[in-house]
Design a protein around this motif. Sequence first.
Motif, PDB file in Angstrom:
ATOM      1  N   THR A 151      -1.957   5.113  28.101  1.00  0.00           N
ATOM      2  CA  THR A 151      -2.247   6.548  28.040  1.00  0.00           C
ATOM      3  C   THR A 151      -1.215   7.379  28.775  1.00  0.00           C
ATOM      4  O   THR A 151      -0.842   8.465  28.332  1.00  0.00           O
ATOM      5  CB  THR A 151      -3.627   6.823  28.690  1.00  0.00           C
ATOM      6  N   THR A 152      -0.759   6.895  29.924  1.00  0.00           N
ATOM      7  CA  THR A 152       0.129   7.698  30.767  1.00  0.00           C
ATOM      8  C   THR A 152       1.608   7.322  30.591  1.00  0.00           C
ATOM      9  O   THR A 152       2.480   8.022  31.090  1.00  0.00           O
ATOM     10  CB  THR A 152      -0.232   7.535  32.262  1.00  0.00           C
ATOM     11  N   PRO A 154       3.672   7.430  27.919  1.00  0.00           N
ATOM     12  CA  PRO A 154       4.571   8.398  27.258  1.00  0.00           C
ATOM     13  C   PRO A 154       4.923   9.591  28.132  1.00  0.00           C
ATOM     14  O   PRO A 154       5.986  10.190  27.966  1.00  0.00           O
ATOM     15  CB  PRO A 154       3.795   8.829  26.012  1.00  0.00           C
ATOM     16  N   HIS A 203      -8.570   6.827  24.812  1.00  0.00           N
ATOM     17  CA  HIS A 203      -7.341   7.569  25.115  1.00  0.00           C
ATOM     18  C   HIS A 203      -6.105   6.687  24.993  1.00  0.00           C
ATOM     19  O   HIS A 203      -5.038   7.163  24.633  1.00  0.00           O
ATOM     20  CB  HIS A 203      -7.422   8.214  26.494  1.00  0.00           C
ATOM     21  N   VAL A 206      -5.488   6.830  21.407  1.00  0.00           N
ATOM     22  CA  VAL A 206      -4.915   8.108  20.965  1.00  0.00           C
ATOM     23  C   VAL A 206      -3.395   7.959  20.901  1.00  0.00           C
ATOM     24  O   VAL A 206      -2.748   8.421  19.977  1.00  0.00           O
ATOM     25  CB  VAL A 206      -5.311   9.256  21.932  1.00  0.00           C
ATOM     26  N   ILE A 207      -2.843   7.260  21.886  1.00  0.00           N
ATOM     27  CA  ILE A 207      -1.392   7.046  21.936  1.00  0.00           C
ATOM     28  C   ILE A 207      -0.970   5.883  21.022  1.00  0.00           C
ATOM     29  O   ILE A 207      -0.101   6.037  20.177  1.00  0.00           O
ATOM     30  CB  ILE A 207      -0.934   6.754  23.394  1.00  0.00           C
ATOM     31  N   SER A 259     -10.425  11.930  17.371  1.00  0.00           N
ATOM     32  CA  SER A 259      -9.101  11.953  17.997  1.00  0.00           C
ATOM     33  C   SER A 259      -8.296  10.675  17.817  1.00  0.00           C
ATOM     34  O   SER A 259      -7.110  10.665  18.118  1.00  0.00           O
ATOM     35  CB  SER A 259      -9.258  12.244  19.491  1.00  0.00           C
ATOM     36  N   VAL A 260      -8.935   9.608  17.373  1.00  0.00           N
ATOM     37  CA  VAL A 260      -8.232   8.332  17.281  1.00  0.00           C
ATOM     38  C   VAL A 260      -7.977   7.954  15.830  1.00  0.00           C
ATOM     39  O   VAL A 260      -8.856   8.060  14.995  1.00  0.00           O
ATOM     40  CB  VAL A 260      -9.047   7.205  17.978  1.00  0.00           C
ATOM     41  N   ASN A 265      -0.298   8.206  18.141  1.00  0.00           N
ATOM     42  CA  ASN A 265       0.673   9.287  18.274  1.00  0.00           C
ATOM     43  C   ASN A 265       2.094   8.694  18.163  1.00  0.00           C
ATOM     44  O   ASN A 265       2.625   8.139  19.127  1.00  0.00           O
ATOM     45  CB  ASN A 265       0.473   9.986  19.633  1.00  0.00           C
ATOM     46  N   LYS A 267       5.058   9.988  17.805  1.00  0.00           N
ATOM     47  CA  LYS A 267       6.122  10.570  18.629  1.00  0.00           C
ATOM     48  C   LYS A 267       6.086   9.989  20.051  1.00  0.00           C
ATOM     49  O   LYS A 267       7.132   9.666  20.632  1.00  0.00           O
ATOM     50  CB  LYS A 267       6.005  12.092  18.671  1.00  0.00           C
ATOM     51  N   ALA A 268       4.874   9.845  20.579  1.00  0.00           N
ATOM     52  CA  ALA A 268       4.722   9.272  21.923  1.00  0.00           C
ATOM     53  C   ALA A 268       5.210   7.824  21.934  1.00  0.00           C
ATOM     54  O   ALA A 268       5.893   7.389  22.868  1.00  0.00           O
ATOM     55  CB  ALA A 268       3.266   9.348  22.366  1.00  0.00           C
TER      56      ALA A 268
END
Lengths: 375, 97
Positions: A151-152, A154, A203, A206-207, A259-260, A265, A267-268
């Motif tokens: 999650t953190t 990116p 989350h 999500v990434i 959201s998932v 994501n 780009k991330a």
Amino acid sequence: MSELKLKDLYDGFRDPATIRMLSAQIGEAAKALHEPLRIMEVCGGHTHTIMKYGLPQLLPDNIDFIHGPGCPVCIMPKERIDHAIALARMDDTILVTLGDMIRVPGSQSSLAVERAAGRDIRPLYTPMDALKIAKEHPDKRVIFFAIGFETTTPMTAALLHAAIAQKVTNLYFHINHVLVPPAIDAIMSDGRAKINAFIGPSHVSVITGAKIYAPLPEKYGTPVVVCGFEPVDVMQGILMAVRQQAEGRAELEIEYSRSVTMEGNVKAQQLIDTYLRARSHFRWRGIGDIPDSALELKPEFAHLDAEKVFAEVLPTEPIDDHKLCICGTILKGLAKPMECKVFGTACTPNTPLGSCMVSSEGACNAYYRYAGVLG
Amino acid sequence: MCLSIPSKVVSVDREKNTAVVDTMGVKREAGLDLMEEGSVNVDDYVLIHIGFVMNKIDEEDALESLKVYHEILAKMDEEERSRVVLEDDNCENRGTP
């Protein structure tokens, strides 16, 4: 409801009537279970929600939570915290990190103790503030002690990207980013935890996309439900897992579809791939060494890598936990916090002996804070 | 570390590549570095994590979930009501003090 309002997103997924309704549905569905459901919530954020809202009280006896290792502060081995302390003790250095990390005890000290002793250690709300601090103090080295799961990661890559683009040369990175799937593999291959379902952190997905969990149902025959952090999300996720188990299915499902996606994501992910690569070994506190379970800077960024640039001040010996702390056993899903001799006595959120008590996402901390809720 | 609350985009600064978002009534700035250019716009619902927009929230999907919950609740209430009525009909002690 014709259109979504921000209030719906807050209240709608915390609605007590909905939580009770899901509790009744889970109770009904669980009657068809052939064996108890031992469900691991991998993420500390889920542990926090489960305890805060007293969800175990709303579930039948044949559903048990196993609290997983998904708390980046909890799995940080003492030798890495000692790294942060050694870096902070260098002259002309500002060490910056995300808040939770400050209080975690290393082998002799903690960043909080070092800060009280006059070292320049600053908690950040966002990694981007590290760039601001580096620009404001061109005569100092600013070292970002980067922690967290997928999650953190990116955000760290985005900070690095911005530092290079803006030609900031006094910002260094000490990378401690870890990965969820190898940790799940380590726990499952250990074989003692008897987990037969997972709720996966939304989350992270999500990434990364939910695709990172795709191998699990096949490998271990367990349902995996990716779900959000609101209590309604967690209850809905449990219901989906119960139904899968009762119907003899083992699939990857997404509860948190608002959201998932399967892809995540992109780009991330590209940002991460540009700057970071898998690290061959990382020792997880309480679990031990897990190959390819963490990330490090790519060799072309070695001049920004605090582990390379300041190698001579960094201790290299692995350090084990306090003998009385059973955090490692808890992280593997083999014990509950109350089974620890020092839980709530010598070890509290104000005087944490082990890492599970330090972070609000640690299982011991959540049990301590919300024990009253669970009676 | 992991918890992030839905926010609504109030304004976007394309120059700085940031957005101002409303989170539970609190306005704050968030970086758009993880988002494709032009993909985040005013009135979008987004997830913020440590100062960055991570993703947009699918409004239709969130609404759909909430609608389903409301429908089940309404149905359960109905069932609940009818059960109470039926139980009352079958109550052996009706009329006794």
